[in-house]
Design an enzyme around this catalytic site. Structure first.
Site, PDB file in Angstrom:
ATOM      1  CG  PHE A  16      26.266 -67.877 -34.066  1.00 37.04           C
ATOM      2  CD1 PHE A  16      26.937 -69.068 -34.288  1.00 37.04           C
ATOM      3  CD2 PHE A  16      25.347 -67.430 -35.021  1.00 37.04           C
ATOM      4  CE1 PHE A  16      26.709 -69.808 -35.447  1.00 37.04           C
ATOM      5  CE2 PHE A  16      25.112 -68.160 -36.172  1.00 37.04           C
ATOM      6  CZ  PHE A  16      25.801 -69.344 -36.396  1.00 37.04           C
ATOM      7  N   GLY A  41      26.800 -62.591 -25.798  1.00 39.10           N
ATOM      8  CA  GLY A  41      28.096 -63.234 -26.062  1.00 39.10           C
ATOM      9  C   GLY A  41      28.544 -64.055 -24.864  1.00 39.10           C
ATOM     10  CB  ALA A  96      23.752 -56.300 -33.722  1.00 38.06           C
ATOM     11  CB  SER A 138      20.089 -58.155 -41.563  1.00 42.45           C
ATOM     12  OG  SER A 138      18.950 -58.973 -41.645  1.00 42.45           O
ATOM     13  CE1 TYR A 162      18.847 -57.294 -36.129  1.00 42.29           C
ATOM     14  CE2 TYR A 162      18.061 -57.710 -38.365  1.00 42.29           C
ATOM     15  CZ  TYR A 162      19.006 -57.894 -37.367  1.00 42.29           C
ATOM     16  OH  TYR A 162      20.099 -58.671 -37.627  1.00 42.29           O
ATOM     17  CG  ASN A 191      17.339 -67.209 -42.552  1.00 45.37           C
ATOM     18  OD1 ASN A 191      17.071 -66.409 -43.451  1.00 45.37           O
ATOM     19  ND2 ASN A 191      16.519 -67.417 -41.530  1.00 45.37           N
ATOM     20  CB  VAL A 206      14.384 -72.172 -37.706  1.00 49.04           C
ATOM     21  CG1 VAL A 206      15.153 -72.175 -39.024  1.00 49.04           C
ATOM     22  CG2 VAL A 206      13.430 -73.353 -37.652  1.00 49.04           C
ATOM     23  NE  ARG A 288       8.684 -67.034 -35.237  1.00 46.87           N
ATOM     24  CZ  ARG A 288      10.012 -67.168 -35.317  1.00 46.87           C
ATOM     25  NH1 ARG A 288      10.662 -66.694 -36.345  1.00 46.87           N
ATOM     26  NH2 ARG A 288      10.658 -67.776 -34.364  1.00 46.87           N
TER      27      ARG A 288
HETATM   28  C1  UD2 Z   1      16.005 -64.069 -40.111  1.00 47.68           C
HETATM   29  C2  UD2 Z   1      17.016 -63.542 -39.100  1.00 47.68           C
HETATM   30  C3  UD2 Z   1      16.656 -62.145 -38.665  1.00 47.68           C
HETATM   31  C4  UD2 Z   1      16.446 -61.224 -39.847  1.00 47.68           C
HETATM   32  C5  UD2 Z   1      15.436 -61.862 -40.818  1.00 47.68           C
HETATM   33  C6  UD2 Z   1      15.346 -61.025 -42.084  1.00 47.68           C
HETATM   34  C7  UD2 Z   1      17.896 -65.458 -37.901  1.00 47.68           C
HETATM   35  C8  UD2 Z   1      17.915 -66.210 -36.621  1.00 47.68           C
HETATM   36  N1  UD2 Z   1      17.051 -64.405 -37.927  1.00 47.68           N
HETATM   37  O1  UD2 Z   1      14.738 -64.250 -39.487  1.00 47.68           O
HETATM   38  O2  UD2 Z   1      17.710 -61.632 -37.845  1.00 47.68           O
HETATM   39  O3  UD2 Z   1      17.689 -60.989 -40.474  1.00 47.68           O
HETATM   40  O4  UD2 Z   1      15.847 -63.185 -41.205  1.00 47.68           O
HETATM   41  O5  UD2 Z   1      14.354 -61.505 -42.907  1.00 47.68           O
HETATM   42  O6  UD2 Z   1      18.636 -65.727 -38.837  1.00 47.68           O
HETATM   43  N2  UD2 Z   1      10.482 -71.452 -37.485  1.00 47.68           N
HETATM   44  C9  UD2 Z   1       9.747 -72.574 -37.181  1.00 47.68           C
HETATM   45  N3  UD2 Z   1       9.878 -73.111 -35.937  1.00 47.68           N
HETATM   46  C10 UD2 Z   1      10.720 -72.594 -34.974  1.00 47.68           C
HETATM   47  C11 UD2 Z   1      11.455 -71.422 -35.309  1.00 47.68           C
HETATM   48  C12 UD2 Z   1      11.304 -70.870 -36.568  1.00 47.68           C
HETATM   49  O7  UD2 Z   1       8.980 -73.077 -38.007  1.00 47.68           O
HETATM   50  O8  UD2 Z   1      10.786 -73.152 -33.874  1.00 47.68           O
HETATM   51  C13 UD2 Z   1      10.366 -70.895 -38.838  1.00 47.68           C
HETATM   52  C14 UD2 Z   1       9.988 -69.445 -38.839  1.00 47.68           C
HETATM   53  O9  UD2 Z   1       8.603 -69.297 -38.770  1.00 47.68           O
HETATM   54  C15 UD2 Z   1      10.592 -68.991 -40.174  1.00 47.68           C
HETATM   55  C16 UD2 Z   1      11.827 -69.878 -40.358  1.00 47.68           C
HETATM   56  O10 UD2 Z   1      11.656 -70.970 -39.461  1.00 47.68           O
HETATM   57  O11 UD2 Z   1       9.710 -69.239 -41.236  1.00 47.68           O
HETATM   58  C17 UD2 Z   1      13.116 -69.159 -40.027  1.00 47.68           C
HETATM   59  O12 UD2 Z   1      12.953 -68.498 -38.781  1.00 47.68           O
HETATM   60  P1  UD2 Z   1      14.174 -67.809 -38.006  1.00 47.68           P
HETATM   61  O13 UD2 Z   1      13.627 -67.239 -36.765  1.00 47.68           O
HETATM   62  O14 UD2 Z   1      15.321 -68.756 -37.919  1.00 47.68           O
HETATM   63  O15 UD2 Z   1      14.680 -66.660 -39.002  1.00 47.68           O
HETATM   64  P2  UD2 Z   1      13.848 -65.520 -39.821  1.00 47.68           P
HETATM   65  O16 UD2 Z   1      13.965 -65.889 -41.264  1.00 47.68           O
HETATM   66  O17 UD2 Z   1      12.522 -65.272 -39.246  1.00 47.68           O
END
Ligand code: UD2
Length: 323
Positions: A16, A41, A96, A138, A162, A191, A206, A288
């Site tokens: 991506f 990829g 990664a 990250s 991670y 993000n 998300v 979560r």
């Molecule tokens: C991000 C990074 C991860 C790491 C982390 C560090 C992404 C994809 N992941 O995780 O690699 O660097 O930050 O803190 O960028 N959510 C929903 N519904 C869904 C999916 C997610 O509500 O269907 C919420 C989830 O619970 C969270 C938020 O959206 O509160 C962001 O979730 P995520 O998985 O996109 O990224 P994050 O912040 O957990």
């Protein structure tokens, strides 16, 4: 032939963020070598550079792709190219294992890809006098931080394998820079979102998931009440940061890459539903476990050291992602 355009290696270049980085590097006139093991990829992400006029003949802005798992080293993959076309000048290291949740299930895999892969890249850079290594770290290196925005001076206390392996990689970058004179920069991504982010895994970003659902008029599921915030940065802005970092004379530098703004997941869902035509509805599921409540980057250092400020408004980035 080595008098031609510089050779830049992009590990994870079919992914991506990697494929957008490759686009920008080739557009800027570089010869780019992508190393990717194609586990996540996709060759399709690089389709526009597969035409004959972009063949790697040594003279033009062009692309070469080598299947390679960074956890097994990169010397053998690069040797046939460098012996023919000259040395690698710069490396953008993005390859990664990208899931925090997967790292908890398989910490040894995470270590060998995310930390071991970085060591392999740095060993190559040391042996071959690479002029600069830019690495995708990250926000996960910080762990649970309550004070917002998060600056680079905040102590790193990662809470997942991670985050530990990204942090260990940063320490290795610093060590190779100070002891072996390999110039390095680590960028701590918040993000990241945008086109080509794969929505198919439950741990996908998300925005990629919500955009996919909104396009289909399907249900969007928010984990928890949706009051958690994130600093969502558009992939185009991340690429500008990477290009600045890999071209730059800065070394032993760590910088956040975000917007300095945060939005709640609920507002995000509502915005995406509206942009998608309004047919989707929003539901809630249990929060979560182990999730951070708030996230917002202090982006002063990115601006001051690299002259980069994220400039894509969220709505514009969301439109591009939905398109
Ligand atoms: C991000 C990074 C991860 C790491 C982390 C560090 C992404 C994809 N992941 O995780 O690699 O660097 O930050 O803190 O960028 N959510 C929903 N519904 C869904 C999916 C997610 O509500 O269907 C919420 C989830 O619970 C969270 C938020 O959206 O509160 C962001 O979730 P995520 O998985 O996109 O990224 P994050 O912040 O957990």
């Amino acid at each position: 032939m080595s008098s031609h355009k510089p050779i830049v290696v992009v590990t994870g270049g079919a992914g991506f963020i990697g494929s957008h980085t490759v686009d920008a590097l080739i557009e800027a006139g570089n010869r780019v070598v992508v190393l990717d093991d194609f586990r996540t990829g996709k060759r399709a992400n690089l389709a526009r550079w597969l035409a004959p006029e972009h063949r790697f003949d040594g003279a033009h802005a062009a692309l070469e792709i080598v299947t390679c798992d960074v956890a097994h080293g990169i010397f053998a993959a690069l040797e046939p190219i460098t012996s023919r076309y000259g040395r690698v000048e710069r490396i953008v290291h993005l390859a990664a294992q990208v899931s925090v949740v997967a790292s908890i299930a398989n910490p040894l895999v995470d270590m060998s890809v995310n930390y071991g892969g970085t060591l392999h890249v740095l060993e190559y850079a040391r042996a071959c006098n690479v002029s600069k290594v830019a690495f995708a770290s990250s926000a996960a290196v910080y762990g649970d931080v309550t004070e917002m925005p998060v600056a680079e001076t905040t102590p790193c206390r990662p809470v997942s394998p991670y985050g530990i392996d990204k942090y260990a990689s940063e320490l290795a970058l610093d060590y190779y820079a100070s002891v072996h004179n390999v110039p390095t920069t680590a960028l701590r991504f918040f993000n990241v979102y945008g086109p080509r982010q794969d929505p198919t895994s439950p741990y996908s970003g998300v925005i990629s998931i919500f955009a996919d659902r909104a396009r289909a008029g399907a249900l969007l599921t928010i984990f928890g009440d949706g009051s958690q915030t994130r600093d969502f940065v558009y992939v185009g802005d991340v690429v500008r940061a990477l290009l600045a970092a890999v071209a730059d004379g800065n070394t032993r530098t760590v910088a956040n890459v975000g917007t300095g703004r945060e939005i709640t997941v609920l507002e995000l869902a509502q915005t995406i539903v509206a942009l998608g035509g309004g047919a989707s509805t929003i539901a809630h599921a249990p929060a979560r476990g182990g999730e951070i409540l708030k996230s917002r980057a202090n982006v002063d250092r990115l601006r001051d050291r690299f002259g980069v400020v994220a400039q894509t408004p969220l709505v514009d980035g969301l439109r591009a992602t939905l398109a």
